[in-house]
Structure formats: structure tokens, C-alpha cells
Design an enzyme around this catalytic site. Sequence first.
Site, PDB file in Angstrom:
ATOM      1  N   GLU A   1       0.872  -1.179   0.000  1.00  0.00           N
ATOM      2  CA  GLU A   1       0.000   0.000   0.000  1.00  0.00           C
ATOM      3  C   GLU A   1       0.903   1.221   0.000  1.00  0.00           C
ATOM      4  OE1 GLU A   1      -3.033  -0.365  -0.779  1.00  0.00           O
ATOM      5  OE2 GLU A   1      -2.708  -2.515  -0.699  1.00  0.00           O
TER       6      GLU A   1
ATOM      7  N   CYS B   1      -1.626   9.260   3.962  1.00  0.00           N
ATOM      8  CA  CYS B   1      -1.650   8.855   2.555  1.00  0.00           C
ATOM      9  C   CYS B   1      -2.957   9.317   1.923  1.00  0.00           C
ATOM     10  CB  CYS B   1      -1.492   7.353   2.431  1.00  0.00           C
ATOM     11  SG  CYS B   1      -2.657   6.486   3.458  1.00  0.00           S
TER      12      CYS B   1
END
Length: 526
Positions: free
Chosen positions: A296, A330
Site C-alpha cells: 500500500e 496517505c
Amino acid sequence: MSSTTTEREPLLAAFSNEPVSAFSTAAEKHAMEKALEAVRAQFGRDYDLLIAGRREKSADKLKSLNPSQPDQVVGIHSKGTAEQANEAVEAAFDYFPEWSATPVETRVGMLLRAAALIRERKLEFDAWLVYEAGKTWPEADGDVSEAIDFCEYYARQMLRMSKPDPLVQMPGERDEMVYLPLGVGVIIPPWNFPLAIMAGMTSAALVAGNTVVIKPSSDTPTIAAKFAEVLLQAGFPATSFSLLAGSGSVIGDVLVQHPKTRFIAFTGSRDVGLHINELAAKPQKGQVWIKRVVAEMGGKDAIVVDREADLDSAVKGVLWSAFGYQGQKCSACSRAIVDQAIYDEFLEKLKAGVSELTVGPSEQPGNYMGPVINAGAKRSILEYVEVGKKEGRLIAGGSAGAGDGYFIQPTVIADIDSKARIFQEEIFGPVLAVTKARDFDHAIELANDSEYGLTGAVFSKNPDKIRKAREQFFVGNLYINRKCTGAMVGAHPFGGFNMSGTDSKAGGPDYLLQFLQAKSIAERVV
Ligand code: NAP
Ligand code: MG
């Protein structure tokens, strides 16, 4: 693991998200101040490596600093060597057969105990996050709450995975499918959700029956050491995991390349994720599987503000998403794409909003923003600010904040073209690019003009435009008329498209599949 298991199931209430502490009452504030004080009293302690239960020291040390006040040493950690990294993988490999044969219900019970232990120590964990990661109180509490959620959620999901849906039955056969763990996993988390993401990836791998080696971020090793205490106290065997602080580039490569490593669960930057993916793809001598990589990675998340939006709520959504935790999520909004009809008004309101944001040490609850994580991040973000000043028009911020900590003012740069570096590159700090769109279609086109595809949001009251965003805004997590940060376990399974990663959907019902392999069994019944 089979559907015929006779083990008693833990009695479990349905999953619900852990309530966050509001810190709105004097009693809560006082309790948090006490927790901060208790954690400060532990500053500068030494932490050993933990290799399958063995505590080891090394001469080479890693110092973890308080980014609000970098002369404060939060913890001193032994750094793992390549040799110790190899030992950790070997030990995990040796214990895997026993751990994978442990009844699911036993592993689930341990994970639920881990959740309960973190809950008991919640304010203490909050305080470690304030000091080691520079999180403000509410941000720290959100991180710890999410860690509890991951443990509670994956415990329940593992019970579900242990009883897969029945298959079509061939005449004269008993046909079933069971999920088996994979083997040794290497867990590599980032510093920005140093408890939640580390605990999430680790607990999913462990509860599924894998053994793991955790390589924490070099910025947040103390929080990882505290989590390891919880795992042991919760009953996870000391041999089921290792905790190896140390440089990603030194021991990371060793762990990833080891022939007995079966999978890597990584969350971090695009470049490191791609590097791990490449290394893992090359089979090593003696390796008999294709390594699985769950990666990720970064984001360049956009919020589209339509001319038919509730402007005040859009401004708030952009402010929270862009500057919460100093833009170091993020999921943070780093691009606001605004319809030309309301562009000037939006900028005016945004500027007013930014002027109210306070920046300073994260232990002081009056500050909305704390520091960025370290000196290198501060330097790199300020370089981007200079690039941005040339690429557009500075609306707010534009320089470092006051004090010795790694503070940066919330910065807004308008009139940014889609070719601009600050439109395309992940900055990972409190820097927002604002871009003018001709209309809604153009705004969606601009939003999709990125190699990333993690989160995104749209503010509009027009149902046709909302439908269009649902269909065409290409992100793993789309939010409509709300901020693009703050994914909740169970409600917003999390993970991105394209260079944002493998879209593993952490906190969702499919996540555990990353840590399992399915075996199909057909038995002829005579
Ligand atoms: P990073 O620099 O990529 O580091 C992540 C982890 O990888 C750290 O533990 C790091 O260790 C380790 N590492 C570095 N080099 C390695 C190597 N060669 N082999 C193996 N491991 C290695 O990222 P970060 O600065 O910690 O985190 C910020 C990034 O994470 C941003 O890009 C953000 O978007 C992304 N992120 C993504 C998600 C998501 O769900 N998509 C969530 C959170 C954050 P060291 O600390 O020792 O270098
Ligand atoms: Mg630090």
C-alpha cells in the site's frame, strides 16, 4: 480450520468502532496530561531487539526523537543486523508449522485480548504517538482507536474465513474449500500510522496463522516495542513474531529476499514499495513459491469542489483533509480542484480558514497541527514549497513554523497547472495545490490526471454529477460531500489503485485473503 471444527467459538458481539476520546472534559484532559507525564518519565530508555523471544542488543543504536522538540530522545533502539534478520526469518519458519496448527479460536482469543490491552492503555499509547510521531491528541487517539478496531475486526473476519461458504456438491463427493495460512510474513509499516497500520498488518497475518518478522519504521520504533509488549501479554507465543528495528535499506532487503519469506506486507512510499515488489519477484536459491507482496503506497489525493457545492462545508472538508496531521496521511488532500465559477470565493474562505489553524508542539492541546516527522521531511517539504511558489500563487503559509521542532505552516498555493510538480508529486506535508477547473467534467479529468489513485472526494449537490463521480473518479476510496481522510475500519475498506498500491482494502471483509491460500478438497464418498 475446517468447517467441521469442534472448538468452542468465542462469544462475540458484532463489530463496532472504538469510540474516540473527545478530550472535551476536564477529567479527560487531566488523564491525558498524566499519561503524557508518565511517558515522558520513560524517555531515553533502551529497547532490545526481539528475535523469536530472545532479547538481543547491538552496538549500533537508533535514536528516536520527539519531532516537536528534537533534543528529546524518546527511545534508544538496538539496530538489527543482516545476520539477525536472517535468524528472525529462520525462527519464524521453524515455528510456523506449530502456529498454523493452533486452532483459529485460540488465535482469535489472543487477538481480542490484544485489543483489550491496548484499550486499557489507550491514553498511554496516545501519549507515545504524541511524542514519537508528533500527533496531536485527537490524531493520536484516532490512530490508537483504529489499531483496536483492526484487532477486533480481523478477529471476527478470521472466524468467518474459517467457515467458508459451502461449495456445489458433485454427486458422490464431499466438496469443500479451506483457507490455509501462507508461512513467514515480513511486516513493514510506515511511521505515519505507526500503531494502527503496524498492528493491522501484523494482527491480520498472525490471526490467519502466519508467523511474522516486523521491521518498524526507523522514526517510530518505540511504539512498535510497546505493541510487542501487548502481543506477548495477550498470549501470542514469543516465537510467533520478531521485532527488528533497523535501517530499511539494510535489513529490509535481507528480509524481503530471504528464500523462506513467503509474503511481504508493506505500507509506505511508492519507491520503496516498487523496490520491494521487484526484489520479491526474483526467486532465491531454495525458494519454492512466488512471494506475495501486499504493497500500500502513496497518494496525491484530490477534492473536487463543484459550483453546486455547499461551499462552507467543502472548505472545511479541504482544510481537515489537507492539514490534519500536517498533511502526512496517505489519504490527505493535496489537490483541491475547484470550479471556476466559485474559485475566487473558495480561495477567500480557504485562506480565512487556514489563518485560524494553530501550529506548535503536539503535546499542547491548543495546537491544531504539530510538527512534521523529521528533519529530512521538513527539508524536502520546504523545497516543494519553493517549487510551488514558482509554479503558482502563494495564498497562505509558505515557510517553516516557529520553534525548534519540525514545524511548517499550513501552505496553500493556487493557480496550479496539472503539469506542475506540486500537482503530480506526493509531498507528504501541509502543502495544498489549488487548481481551477472549467466545469465538473474537467474537474474529474484533472482529478484523474495522476499516477496515484488512493482517496478522493467530491462536494456537489447535483445527483447527476455525484453519479458521474461514482463512475469515473478512479480512486480506491471515494468520498462524497465529506473529507477524504479518516477511513473507519469496517465501513471504509482502505486501499488504492494504480501506483497507490495493491488495493488490499485494509479494514474490509476481503483483507484476510491476502494472508491465506485456499485449498480445495474433493472426497469421494463410498
Ligand atoms: P517509506 O520511506 O517507504 O518507509 C516505509 C517502511 O519501509 C519503513 O519501515 C522503512 O524503514 C521501510 N524501508 C525503507 N527502505 C526499505 C527497503 N529497501 N526494504 C524494505 N523496507 C524498507 O515510507 P514512510 O515515509 O515511512 O511513510 C510515508 C509513505 O507511506 C507515504 O508515501 C504515504 O503515502 C505512504 N502510506 C500509504 C498508506 C496506504 O495505505 N496506501 C498508508 C500510510 C502511508 P526505515 O524507516 O528504516 O527507512
Ligand atoms: Mg521521531
